[in-house]
Design a protein around this motif. Structure first.
Motif, PDB file in Angstrom:
ATOM      1  N   ILE A 136       0.842  -1.197   0.000  1.00 17.21           N
ATOM      2  CA  ILE A 136       0.000   0.000   0.000  1.00 17.21           C
ATOM      3  C   ILE A 136       0.877   1.247   0.000  1.00 17.21           C
ATOM      4  CG2 ILE A 136      -1.931   1.154   1.140  1.00 17.21           C
ATOM      5  CD1 ILE A 136      -2.600  -1.689   0.442  1.00 17.21           C
ATOM      6  N   LYS A 137       0.510   2.219  -0.818  1.00 19.94           N
ATOM      7  CA  LYS A 137       1.272   3.476  -0.861  1.00 19.94           C
ATOM      8  C   LYS A 137       0.317   4.646  -0.739  1.00 19.94           C
ATOM      9  CE  LYS A 137       4.503   1.490  -4.131  1.00 19.94           C
ATOM     10  NZ  LYS A 137       3.692   0.731  -5.062  1.00 19.94           N
ATOM     11  N   PRO A 138       0.792   5.783  -0.165  1.00 23.23           N
ATOM     12  CA  PRO A 138      -0.062   6.969  -0.093  1.00 23.23           C
ATOM     13  C   PRO A 138      -0.502   7.389  -1.490  1.00 23.23           C
ATOM     14  CG  PRO A 138       1.878   7.262   1.273  1.00 23.23           C
ATOM     15  CD  PRO A 138       2.084   5.999   0.512  1.00 23.23           C
ATOM     16  N   GLY A 139      -1.730   7.838  -1.601  1.00 21.27           N
ATOM     17  CA  GLY A 139      -2.225   8.312  -2.884  1.00 21.27           C
ATOM     18  C   GLY A 139      -2.978   7.268  -3.686  1.00 21.27           C
ATOM     19  N   GLN A 140      -3.007   6.015  -3.190  1.00 19.36           N
ATOM     20  CA  GLN A 140      -3.765   4.998  -3.918  1.00 19.36           C
ATOM     21  C   GLN A 140      -5.254   5.124  -3.617  1.00 19.36           C
ATOM     22  OE1 GLN A 140      -1.878   1.333  -2.720  1.00 19.36           O
ATOM     23  NE2 GLN A 140      -0.371   1.452  -4.366  1.00 19.36           N
ATOM     24  N   GLY A 141      -6.077   4.776  -4.579  1.00 17.29           N
ATOM     25  CA  GLY A 141      -7.519   4.853  -4.410  1.00 17.29           C
ATOM     26  C   GLY A 141      -8.051   3.678  -3.602  1.00 17.29           C
ATOM     27  N   VAL A 190     -16.887   4.064  -4.646  1.00 20.38           N
ATOM     28  CA  VAL A 190     -15.629   4.721  -4.287  1.00 20.38           C
ATOM     29  C   VAL A 190     -15.635   5.131  -2.813  1.00 20.38           C
ATOM     30  CG1 VAL A 190     -14.201   6.741  -4.708  1.00 20.38           C
ATOM     31  CG2 VAL A 190     -15.250   5.546  -6.623  1.00 20.38           C
ATOM     32  N   VAL A 191     -14.543   4.840  -2.090  1.00 19.67           N
ATOM     33  CA  VAL A 191     -14.452   5.142  -0.658  1.00 19.67           C
ATOM     34  C   VAL A 191     -13.567   6.366  -0.402  1.00 19.67           C
ATOM     35  CG1 VAL A 191     -13.625   4.301   1.560  1.00 19.67           C
ATOM     36  CG2 VAL A 191     -14.912   2.785   0.055  1.00 19.67           C
ATOM     37  N   GLY A 192     -12.322   6.365  -0.898  1.00 20.88           N
ATOM     38  CA  GLY A 192     -11.435   7.497  -0.625  1.00 20.88           C
ATOM     39  C   GLY A 192     -10.031   7.238  -1.123  1.00 20.88           C
ATOM     40  N   VAL A 193      -9.067   7.874  -0.468  1.00 22.07           N
ATOM     41  CA  VAL A 193      -7.680   7.830  -0.922  1.00 22.07           C
ATOM     42  C   VAL A 193      -6.768   7.523   0.265  1.00 22.07           C
ATOM     43  CG1 VAL A 193      -5.821   9.187  -1.947  1.00 22.07           C
ATOM     44  CG2 VAL A 193      -8.164   9.535  -2.715  1.00 22.07           C
ATOM     45  N   VAL A 194      -5.781   6.661   0.065  1.00 21.01           N
ATOM     46  CA  VAL A 194      -4.833   6.319   1.132  1.00 21.01           C
ATOM     47  C   VAL A 194      -4.037   7.562   1.511  1.00 21.01           C
ATOM     48  CG1 VAL A 194      -2.817   4.960   1.766  1.00 21.01           C
ATOM     49  CG2 VAL A 194      -4.630   3.932   0.403  1.00 21.01           C
ATOM     50  N   ASN A 195      -3.925   7.813   2.821  1.00 20.46           N
ATOM     51  CA  ASN A 195      -3.238   9.008   3.298  1.00 20.46           C
ATOM     52  C   ASN A 195      -1.876   8.668   3.881  1.00 20.46           C
ATOM     53  OD1 ASN A 195      -2.797  11.649   4.194  1.00 20.46           O
ATOM     54  ND2 ASN A 195      -3.667  11.165   6.189  1.00 20.46           N
ATOM     55  N   ALA A 211      -5.838   9.702 -11.849  1.00 13.61           N
ATOM     56  CA  ALA A 211      -4.963   8.532 -11.990  1.00 13.61           C
ATOM     57  C   ALA A 211      -5.020   7.599 -10.789  1.00 13.61           C
ATOM     58  CB  ALA A 211      -3.514   8.946 -12.260  1.00 13.61           C
ATOM     59  N   MET A 212      -6.131   7.676 -10.030  1.00 15.89           N
ATOM     60  CA  MET A 212      -6.244   6.802  -8.858  1.00 15.89           C
ATOM     61  C   MET A 212      -7.274   5.694  -9.055  1.00 15.89           C
ATOM     62  SD  MET A 212      -5.842   9.310  -5.625  1.00 15.89           S
ATOM     63  CE  MET A 212      -7.052  10.492  -6.120  1.00 15.89           C
ATOM     64  N   PHE A 213      -8.340   5.997  -9.786  1.00 19.36           N
ATOM     65  CA  PHE A 213      -9.412   5.022  -9.953  1.00 19.36           C
ATOM     66  C   PHE A 213      -9.606   4.678 -11.426  1.00 19.36           C
ATOM     67  CE2 PHE A 213     -10.477   7.652  -6.283  1.00 19.36           C
ATOM     68  CZ  PHE A 213     -10.610   6.678  -5.298  1.00 19.36           C
ATOM     69  N   PRO A 214      -9.999   3.434 -11.694  1.00 17.38           N
ATOM     70  CA  PRO A 214     -10.454   3.143 -13.053  1.00 17.38           C
ATOM     71  C   PRO A 214     -11.743   3.918 -13.293  1.00 17.38           C
ATOM     72  CG  PRO A 214     -10.313   1.131 -11.715  1.00 17.38           C
ATOM     73  CD  PRO A 214     -10.120   2.282 -10.798  1.00 17.38           C
ATOM     74  N   SER A 215     -12.079   4.205 -14.521  1.00 17.55           N
ATOM     75  CA  SER A 215     -13.302   4.964 -14.742  1.00 17.55           C
ATOM     76  C   SER A 215     -14.521   4.063 -14.557  1.00 17.55           C
ATOM     77  CB  SER A 215     -13.298   5.575 -16.131  1.00 17.55           C
ATOM     78  OG  SER A 215     -13.242   4.552 -17.078  1.00 17.55           O
ATOM     79  N   GLY A 216     -15.655   4.684 -14.244  1.00 17.10           N
ATOM     80  CA  GLY A 216     -16.917   3.954 -14.206  1.00 17.10           C
ATOM     81  C   GLY A 216     -17.282   3.341 -12.867  1.00 17.10           C
ATOM     82  N   TYR A 229     -11.155  -2.410  -1.014  1.00 18.53           N
ATOM     83  CA  TYR A 229     -10.066  -2.804  -1.907  1.00 18.53           C
ATOM     84  C   TYR A 229      -9.206  -1.583  -2.188  1.00 18.53           C
ATOM     85  CZ  TYR A 229     -12.948  -6.874  -2.711  1.00 18.53           C
ATOM     86  OH  TYR A 229     -13.690  -7.990  -2.519  1.00 18.53           O
ATOM     87  N   VAL A 230      -7.891  -1.740  -2.036  1.00 19.06           N
ATOM     88  CA  VAL A 230      -6.976  -0.655  -2.370  1.00 19.06           C
ATOM     89  C   VAL A 230      -6.490  -0.892  -3.799  1.00 19.06           C
ATOM     90  CG1 VAL A 230      -4.886   0.556  -1.718  1.00 19.06           C
ATOM     91  CG2 VAL A 230      -6.283  -0.534   0.029  1.00 19.06           C
ATOM     92  N   ILE A 231      -6.571   0.163  -4.609  1.00 19.53           N
ATOM     93  CA  ILE A 231      -6.237   0.011  -6.023  1.00 19.53           C
ATOM     94  C   ILE A 231      -4.810   0.466  -6.287  1.00 19.53           C
ATOM     95  CG2 ILE A 231      -6.863   0.663  -8.366  1.00 19.53           C
ATOM     96  CD1 ILE A 231      -9.547   1.544  -7.264  1.00 19.53           C
TER      97      ILE A 231
END
Lengths: 276, 167
Positions: free
Chosen positions: A131-136, A143-148, A214-219, A254-256
């Motif tokens: 897991i890295k900061p900035g991942q969706g 959609v839930v959020g972004v890794v901080n 650039a964090m989530f796939p579209s849709g 799920y972390v993307i």
């Protein structure tokens, strides 16, 4: 010199208070650097362990519901694999070139708040799991959020329910862009701003994620249009969105990892810097 | 809270209750009352103020760790502890406050409720203001502060009623 000591002795209480206030407020507004420090890492491990034990009991009670959500997601994924798609091309024998772009890491939610102005989620996967900061971060319903911040075994996620979150979204039908923000209060309601006037919005339309960040796939689902109005100043729509994720019952996420993110970001940055 | 040791014990109880019970109570999306300031409200005025200030900072900071809020709670907690004597002075005349324990029993219902209500309102206002930090949310901040402070005051009052009975 003596005067200084006399001053300190006389106003020691107020000085102590001033020091505490400055430290506290600086920490409040510089969350980032301080969370990254060794101090944060060790204490996060400590508090997370306590919270994990607490959540284990709570999770057991919700097993039924979680299972159902998983089953629903599996069903949807099955629909996405190539086998279940109708290939509409007439030409046969052409080779299909594919490349893996997104990978997913499943994680349990071990702590979550959704009733404050700024909410956070702690999940039980950390940099040991990639897991890295900035991942969706997503869940079966959207959609839930972004890794901080990330420590060894845990990560903290800034969900949509935070004053500094701005997700880029688009209308699923007309593909017009907008920014999704949350203005507090009801945890099922968010706003989408700056949707151009040309977008033919209808109640019940889906607002979905797009790839601008650039964090989530579209849709991926964000929510449904519950109301909308035209802002006379900016001539753009302000859309009320009923969020598809119920943060009050969030258990699995799920972390993307977007394997092509670096490439996209670097390209975009270098073309922005190019002299005219 | 007549002995420093009992104050320490109650502080730990209040911390746990805040993090594991109140932290998980969700009411209508607006209410998130903080009850742990009860420790600073009941803290005897005659005790060393510097020690109390350090306790307030540490308690606030512990909750900050559980809530990922940087130093927000620590800021509000130290502020409440610092301005508390002025609130007491505004509520009760000077002569009686010197040695008076700050309890429902000693202060009487109207004075205790005014003191608690004002303390908790200032605490929540400070907290929600720095949390949102946006002038456009001023009314929402005010609304949430009044609601949360109200609920917290009722809780403090109820706890005081129970401790009255047990004595």
């Amino acid at each position: 010199m003596g005067n200084i000591f006399r001053f300190i002795a006389r106003y020691h209480l107020f000085l102590l208070f001033a020091v505490f206030q400055s430290v506290a407020l600086v920490l409040t507004f510089s969350n980032r650097s301080y969370h990254r420090s060794w101090f944060w890492n060790t204490t996060q491990e400590g508090t997370a362990t306590i919270l994990e034990a607490y959540t284990a009991a709570e999770e057991y009670v919700h097993l039924r519901k979680t299972n159902r959500a998983l089953a629903e997601e599996n069903a949807r994924l099955r629909g996405l694999v190539e086998d279940s798609k109708y290939i509409g091309t007439v030409k046969r024998g052409g080779r299909k070139d594919t490349l893996q772009q997104y990978t997913y890491t499943a994680a349990h939610v071990i702590n979550i708040s959704f009733h404050k102005r700024n909410n956070y989620i702690t999940i039980d996967r950390g940099f040991l799991h990639g897991i890295k900061p900035g991942q969706g971060v997503i869940c079966p319903t959207g959609v839930v959020g972004v890794v901080n911040q990330v420590s060894r075994h845990y990560s903290s996620v800034i969900p949509l329910l935070h004053s500094r979150t701005r997700l880029s979204g688009s209308m699923s039908k007309t593909k017009h862009f907008g920014s999704v923000i949350w203005q507090g209060g009801n945890h099922r309601r968010a706003q989408m701003l700056d949707v151009p006037r040309q977008a033919n919005i209808q109640l019940g339309d889906w607002v979905v994620s797009d790839t601008r960040s650039a964090m989530f796939p579209s849709g991926l689902r964000i929510g449904k249009v519950a109301a909308f109005s035209l802002d006379p100043e900016s001539q753009s729509y302000v859309v009320d969105v009923r969020l598809s994720v119920d943060f009050a019952s969030l258990q699995m996420v799920y972390v993307i990892d977007n394997l092509l993110k670096k490439e996209q970001v670097r390209l975009e940055e270098s073309s922005a810097q190019e002299p005219e | 809270m007549r002995h420093p040791l009992s104050a320490l014990l109650w502080s730990i109880v209040a911390l746990f209750f805040q993090v594991f019970v109140l932290g998980n109570v969700q009411l209508f999306g607006y209410l998130n009352p903080y009850l742990y300031p009860i420790i600073f409200i009941l803290w005897p005025l005659s005790w060393n103020r510097a020690t109390g200030l350090i306790v307030a900072f540490l308690m606030g900071f512990t909750i900050d760790f559980f809530e990922h809020s940087g130093g927000l709670q620590a800021s509000a907690a130290t502020l409440l502890f610092m301005i508390r004597p002025w609130i007491v002075r505004a509520v009760a005349p000077r002569s009686e406050m010197e040695s008076m324990p700050l309890t429902l029993q000693a202060m009487g219902q109207p004075k205790f409720l005014t003191y608690t209500g004002m303390s908790l309102l200032i605490f929540h206002l400070w907290l929600f203001w720095w949390e949102a930090f946006d002038f456009f949310e001023l009314f929402s901040i005010l609304f949430r502060s009044i609601l949360s402070a109200g609920v917290a005051t009722v809780l403090v009052y109820t706890i005081q009623l129970f401790s009255l009975k047990s004595e």
